[in-house]
Design an enzyme around this catalytic site. Structure first.
Site, mmCIF file in Angstrom:
data_model
loop_
_atom_site.group_PDB
_atom_site.id
_atom_site.type_symbol
_atom_site.label_atom_id
_atom_site.label_comp_id
_atom_site.label_asym_id
_atom_site.label_seq_id
_atom_site.Cartn_x
_atom_site.Cartn_y
_atom_site.Cartn_z
ATOM 1 N N CYS A 113 0.819 -1.227 0.000
ATOM 2 C CA CYS A 113 0.000 0.000 0.000
ATOM 3 C C CYS A 113 0.850 1.273 0.000
ATOM 4 O O CYS A 113 0.343 2.361 -0.242
ATOM 5 C CB CYS A 113 -0.955 -0.008 1.187
ATOM 6 N N HIS A 276 -3.659 6.649 3.053
ATOM 7 C CA HIS A 276 -4.022 5.329 2.542
ATOM 8 C C HIS A 276 -5.355 4.911 3.156
ATOM 9 O O HIS A 276 -5.673 5.264 4.296
ATOM 10 C CB HIS A 276 -2.929 4.315 2.884
ATOM 11 N N ASN A 306 -10.119 -1.091 0.692
ATOM 12 C CA ASN A 306 -8.672 -0.898 0.621
ATOM 13 C C ASN A 306 -8.187 -1.358 -0.760
ATOM 14 O O ASN A 306 -8.211 -2.549 -1.056
ATOM 15 C CB ASN A 306 -8.010 -1.707 1.749
#
Ligand code: COA
Length: 349
Positions: A113, A276, A306
């Site tokens: 990520c 994020h 996500n």
């Protein structure tokens, strides 16, 4: 050394919406549990046969279009993913095939990520050195084909979605206008003094590599993957959720402060906080500690879950296209990921 700036942004989400209610038909879970613990309401899944390079291709076309460029204008392709299309070659090569622009370098970044920020730092450095003038940085993920639709993996499965987001990085020529906002969105093409990528800070701590990982397939296993690994479910993500949560909050606060301090900025200067999107509660805690009001903090996890390396560029693109990001605005991005890796970037739009 001239500063690098973002010339265009783009994103692409596959059309298929998967709600929490749909997931609760496949797992023992509920809309209430998922929303309360993570903030996710729904996410997108690809149709069978669609890979991250397909999503990256669509996001790239949109970013090129905003920048007024063609694929043939790109000097370097950087693709960040934690869900590569194949073991090798890198997914950036499959994207290049779709773009039809051959010969320029194509690099895969594997920092989960945080991969988009690692990629952005590479683009920033090459552009400032004068080596490349038009660098693509795209984050693209297809998680849905690798999630465990059984109760053992439910704390992970409910979080993730598919998608892609891209930026084009190039030199901030003196007097050059900011990337255009769409007609009627309230943006303007006024040149902004001192615009561009002000900093990127990156970190990693491999002691925690096994707190969040997908163990197999891997070259460490004879045969890469055998029935044994499959029977043990080692091809699914494994996560110590509480440890990841705690570390994510600590590191994202730390690295956001590092970014602001390095640029002589305060949280009050931040117009857009684009963290994020791993868990809404993580981002609320980080923003609260930093003193950034919720309305300045992106919450696209609600719609998309996500999307790992794609989360930050997707969120950035949506803000830019809505006209919310105006010339002169300060955008703070910060991420935390498997590895553990974490990072931040500050851009003056
Ligand atoms: N639906 C319903 N119940 C679930 C569930 C689900 N999808 N997943 C887990 N549960 C249950 C557990 O079995 C447990 O039940 P028990 O109390 O009877 O044992 C209970 O809910 C609490 O589980 P736990 O895993 O302790 O929840 P949590 O509060 O830690 O929240 C996460 C789980 C995953 C939302 C949270 O740990 C998290 O967000 N971690 C960080 C994730 C992250 O950032 N990942 C990516 C980094 S890039």
């Amino acid at each position: 050394m001239p500063r690098a700036c973002i010339l265009g942004t783009g994103s692409y989400l596959p059309p298929r919406v998967v709600t929490n209610d749909e997931l609760s038909k496949r797992l023992t879970t509920s809309d209430e549990w998922i929303q309360q613990r993570s903030g996710v309401r729904e996410r997108r899944y690809v149709e069978p046969g669609v890979g991250p390079s397909d999503l990256a291709f669509e996001a790239t076309k949109r970013a090129l279009d905003m920048a007024g460029l063609q694929p043939s204008d790109l000097d370097f392709l950087i693709l960040a993913t934690q869900t590569p299309e194949h073991e090798f070659p890198g997914t950036a090569c499959f994207l290049q095939k779709k773009l039809g622009h051959f010969g320029v370098a194509a690099l895969d970044v594997r920092d989960q990520c945080t991969g988009f920020l690692y990629g952005l730092s590479i683009a920033d450095a090459y552009v400032r050195l004068g080596m490349y003038k038009r660098v693509l940085v795209v984050g693209a993920e297809v998680h849905s084909t690798g999630l465990e639709f059984a109760d053992r993996g439910r704390h992970i499965t409910v979080l993730f979605g598919d998608g892609a987001g891209a930026v084009i990085v190039g030199p901030a020529d003196v007097g050059q206008a900011s990337p255009p906002a769409p007609a009627g969105a309230g943006g303007n093409a006024r040149a902004t003094k001192d615009r561009g990528i002000l900093s990127v800070h990156l970190h990693a701590d491999g002691r925690f590599a096994e707190e969040l990982w997908v163990p197999a397939p891997g070259s460490i296993y004879p045969g890469r993957i055998t029935h044994k690994e499959i029977d043990e479910g080692l091809h699914y993500p494994v996560m110590n959720g509480k440890a990841v949560f705690k570390e994510a909050v600590t590191r994202m606060i730390e690295v956001s402060k590092e970014a602001l301090g390095a640029n002589g900025l305060t949280p009050a200067d931040v117009t857009h906080f684009v963290p994020h999107q791993a868990n809404l509660r993580i981002n609320e805690m980080v923003a609260k500690d930093l003193g950034i009001p919720p309305e300045r903090c992106d919450d696209s996890i609600r719609k998309y879950g996500n999307c790992a390396a794609a989360s930050v560029p997707i969120a950035l693109d949506e803000r830019v296209r809505s006209g919310a990001v105006k010339p002169g605005d300060i955008v703070l991005m910060s991420t935390f990921a498997a590895g553990f890796t974490w990072g931040s970037a500050v851009v003056r739009w």
